[in-house]
Design a protein around this motif. Sequence first.
Motif, PDB file in Angstrom:
ATOM      1  N   PRO A  47      50.628  39.721  27.485  1.00 46.54           N
ATOM      2  CA  PRO A  47      49.133  39.137  27.057  1.00 46.54           C
ATOM      3  C   PRO A  47      48.365  39.459  28.323  1.00 46.54           C
ATOM      4  O   PRO A  47      48.919  39.696  29.378  1.00 46.54           O
ATOM      5  N   PRO A  48      47.115  39.619  28.107  1.00 50.99           N
ATOM      6  CA  PRO A  48      46.123  40.096  29.215  1.00 50.99           C
ATOM      7  C   PRO A  48      46.009  38.976  30.347  1.00 50.99           C
ATOM      8  O   PRO A  48      45.872  37.628  29.803  1.00 50.99           O
ATOM      9  N   THR A  49      46.039  39.407  31.483  1.00 57.29           N
ATOM     10  CA  THR A  49      45.585  38.348  32.485  1.00 57.29           C
ATOM     11  C   THR A  49      44.352  38.911  33.190  1.00 57.29           C
ATOM     12  O   THR A  49      43.884  39.855  32.909  1.00 57.29           O
ATOM     13  N   LEU A  50      43.582  38.001  34.185  1.00 60.97           N
ATOM     14  CA  LEU A  50      42.442  38.191  34.846  1.00 60.97           C
ATOM     15  C   LEU A  50      42.594  38.526  36.232  1.00 60.97           C
ATOM     16  O   LEU A  50      43.302  37.713  36.924  1.00 60.97           O
ATOM     17  N   PHE A  51      42.412  39.841  36.597  1.00 57.30           N
ATOM     18  CA  PHE A  51      42.460  40.209  37.995  1.00 57.30           C
ATOM     19  C   PHE A  51      41.054  39.840  38.702  1.00 57.30           C
ATOM     20  O   PHE A  51      39.996  40.379  37.948  1.00 57.30           O
ATOM     21  N   THR A  52      41.048  39.316  39.715  1.00 56.31           N
ATOM     22  CA  THR A  52      39.771  39.026  40.433  1.00 56.31           C
ATOM     23  C   THR A  52      39.460  39.910  41.406  1.00 56.31           C
ATOM     24  O   THR A  52      40.008  39.820  42.421  1.00 56.31           O
ATOM     25  N   ALA A  53      38.400  40.770  41.036  1.00 56.09           N
ATOM     26  CA  ALA A  53      38.079  41.799  42.114  1.00 56.09           C
ATOM     27  C   ALA A  53      37.107  41.430  43.185  1.00 56.09           C
ATOM     28  O   ALA A  53      37.317  41.953  44.320  1.00 56.09           O
ATOM     29  N   VAL A  54      36.373  40.489  42.627  1.00 52.50           N
ATOM     30  CA  VAL A  54      35.197  39.826  43.575  1.00 52.50           C
ATOM     31  C   VAL A  54      35.071  38.463  43.430  1.00 52.50           C
ATOM     32  O   VAL A  54      34.940  38.093  42.193  1.00 52.50           O
ATOM     33  N   ASP A  55      35.305  37.621  44.393  1.00 54.68           N
ATOM     34  CA  ASP A  55      35.590  36.294  43.982  1.00 54.68           C
ATOM     35  C   ASP A  55      34.499  35.535  45.138  1.00 54.68           C
ATOM     36  O   ASP A  55      34.753  34.966  46.080  1.00 54.68           O
ATOM     37  N   GLY A  56      33.629  35.208  44.436  1.00 52.63           N
ATOM     38  CA  GLY A  56      32.513  34.363  45.081  1.00 52.63           C
ATOM     39  C   GLY A  56      31.775  34.977  46.180  1.00 52.63           C
ATOM     40  O   GLY A  56      31.505  34.430  47.307  1.00 52.63           O
ATOM     41  N   VAL A  57      31.207  36.220  46.144  1.00 53.85           N
ATOM     42  CA  VAL A  57      30.673  37.111  47.334  1.00 53.85           C
ATOM     43  C   VAL A  57      29.009  36.361  47.283  1.00 53.85           C
ATOM     44  O   VAL A  57      28.335  36.413  46.229  1.00 53.85           O
ATOM     45  N   SER A  58      28.744  35.999  48.371  1.00 52.83           N
ATOM     46  CA  SER A  58      27.287  35.445  48.818  1.00 52.83           C
ATOM     47  C   SER A  58      26.653  36.177  49.893  1.00 52.83           C
ATOM     48  O   SER A  58      27.466  36.233  50.879  1.00 52.83           O
ATOM     49  N   LEU A  59      25.582  36.823  49.920  1.00 54.10           N
ATOM     50  CA  LEU A  59      24.765  37.682  50.951  1.00 54.10           C
ATOM     51  C   LEU A  59      23.693  37.770  50.913  1.00 54.10           C
ATOM     52  O   LEU A  59      23.153  37.602  49.573  1.00 54.10           O
ATOM     53  N   GLN A  60      22.831  37.872  51.963  1.00 53.02           N
ATOM     54  CA  GLN A  60      21.542  38.157  51.937  1.00 53.02           C
ATOM     55  C   GLN A  60      21.091  39.255  52.814  1.00 53.02           C
ATOM     56  O   GLN A  60      21.597  38.849  54.174  1.00 53.02           O
ATOM     57  N   ILE A  61      20.542  40.212  52.641  1.00 54.25           N
ATOM     58  CA  ILE A  61      20.030  41.351  53.546  1.00 54.25           C
ATOM     59  C   ILE A  61      18.699  41.472  53.543  1.00 54.25           C
ATOM     60  O   ILE A  61      18.160  41.415  52.542  1.00 54.25           O
ATOM     61  N   HIS A  62      18.326  41.477  54.751  1.00 57.22           N
ATOM     62  CA  HIS A  62      16.783  41.643  55.134  1.00 57.22           C
ATOM     63  C   HIS A  62      16.112  42.865  54.816  1.00 57.22           C
ATOM     64  O   HIS A  62      16.987  43.903  54.971  1.00 57.22           O
ATOM     65  N   PRO A  63      14.935  43.144  54.595  1.00 50.13           N
ATOM     66  CA  PRO A  63      14.209  44.167  54.685  1.00 50.13           C
ATOM     67  C   PRO A  63      14.529  45.024  55.745  1.00 50.13           C
ATOM     68  O   PRO A  63      14.333  44.497  56.792  1.00 50.13           O
TER      69      PRO A  63
END
Lengths: 348, 293
Positions: free
Chosen positions: A42-58
């Motif tokens: 059965p297929p399982t889910l692999f979490t590659a990105v787990d809740g990434v939050s970021l803010q990049i300024h100009p």
Amino acid sequence: MTPTYAIEADNLIKKFPSRQQPDKTGAPKKKFSLPNPFKRTPPTLFTAVDGVSLQIHPGEIFGLLGPNGAGKSTTIRMLCTLLEPTSGVARVNGYDTVRNANLVRQNLGTVLAGERSIYWKLTGRENLEYFAALYHIPPAIARKRIDELLERMEITARANELVERYSTGMRQRIAISRALLARPPILLLDEPTLGLDPQAARNLRELILSLKTEGHTILLTTHYMEEADQLSDRIGIIDQGKIIALDTPAVLKNRINQQDVLRLEVAGWKPEIGEKIQSMPEVGSLVTRYMGSESLWELTLHTPNSRALLPKLIEQVNFNGTHVANLNVVKPSLEDVFIQLTGKALRD
Amino acid sequence: MEPTLSAVPASQSLSHTTLGAELRAFRMVVWREWAHFIRYPSWIFALLIWPIIFPSTYILSARALSGPDGSGLGRFLQTAGTENFLGYIVIGTLVWMWQNTILWNVGFALRGEQMRGTLESNWLSPTWRFSFLLGVSPVQVIIMLVFIVVSILEFSLFFGLRFNANLLSLLLVVLASLPSLYGIGFVFASLVIAAREAGTLVQLVRGLVMIFCGITYPLSVMPIWMQSFAEWLPPTLIIRAGRAAALTAAPPAALQGDLLKLLLFGAFWLITGYLAFSFMERRASRRGTVGQF
């Protein structure tokens, strides 16, 4: 209106379906069994990105630092619209990467890892003409921009040769020119110096810094800590899909200023010595790395008190044919920050 | 001195999407396809040799079956409606090779980009993604027209092939064939990019065309159920209309039934091709398979 952030990610999650191998399920293995080609696990889910939050300024250079498989490239792919997040929201120059994907593409220049993002059977100039049309740049402006980029990348003299005759560094410069064609306000560079010789990598780092002075916002992924340290205004350290630290390089390194970092080269290394060192109460973390000749290993140790630890450490190592070949107390680097946070080296 | 573009603050992109810009992008995709075609010169040999090799086996078999004095040709006339078995086979095999070429070239266009590593860099641009598939087709049409001309010249030279053609009808048959043949190619391209392997599917489709569409024999020799199924395959109609136009100089009015059906099939396959492509694009974007090979 100029958006507050050039790039903004809010709780980005990406899961991929994967099929687990039967022998990894923990079920007892039969001695003699033939694999069943019709049995699908059965297929399982692999979490590659787990809740990434970021803010990049100009105008900022933001480095995403982490080992291979940490989720850097998946994050970049979600930001550049190649990949749809499982959940969460990302905005580039204020545009949602899913709902306004085409506006995002107009505002982004992306260089993905690897050198095959351009056509080897076209010349350098033809590649740029082709991509200028794909980026909907008016022809007269495109011609001027192409000449300017070829000049800047020092490829003008060989612009009419097929890319297949270029060196890896030249191909990378064409790939970067492709990303710069539309003069996008935001650049995503995924491992841009990967596979380049030291001189080409140095030139590229200089170019990245000059692009910042021109006002471009740059998100850079790398697993080279020196590169992230040298180029980035702020760094996000990513491991197993999560951002585990985010700050300026100086603040990140200051985090472990209470720790001494010892770097030892040990000849005749045996794994059991590592276990003994790890069990010493003064040792905070230990990372070992094979150095490639005559059982020579490099040990990186974090300790709150190197003076107290050193005599005991040398006694443990100089035993039964093993000996310390070199020892230094070094300034903490970003790799040491990563070791302290994860207990493993960036290159693991 | 004129200021350089780099001197302008990098807050506004030079990228502006308009209809004209989209058309220029499409033209460049066509140009890129053409540049790649002419920079791999081995195609010249394929273009000269392949048209005559494949049909030759059928033509020589047909000569053997018709007997040394050609007495079997009467039987062929009864079932096929013509004694010109050479032209009959050449038209059938040409359509088969055309469909085959589309499956390999249009059907594998996106897969080729994927394997080359350039699909992602194309898709990073704001160009309409279906343009990358559509842009492959004009070059393939030109190549196939050259292929047809070379075939006819070679068969005239080596086998004494003669046509009794209505050129207007023939042109209409070719034009009416394009939508369905390329629509099938678009569906195929979408399946290939999703499955990442399509050798089996190619064999299946060209096998169906070979058996059901009567490339070397009249449909009447097949069982009724096979004849009914064949009517749903566009190559059957193309072959039938093509033979009528090229061998019996049938006027356009005599072909209008098949031409109309071909246009309807064409609309169906083009729409299905676009829907399959859109579905595949979304699926690849969710699964992250755009750049995988």
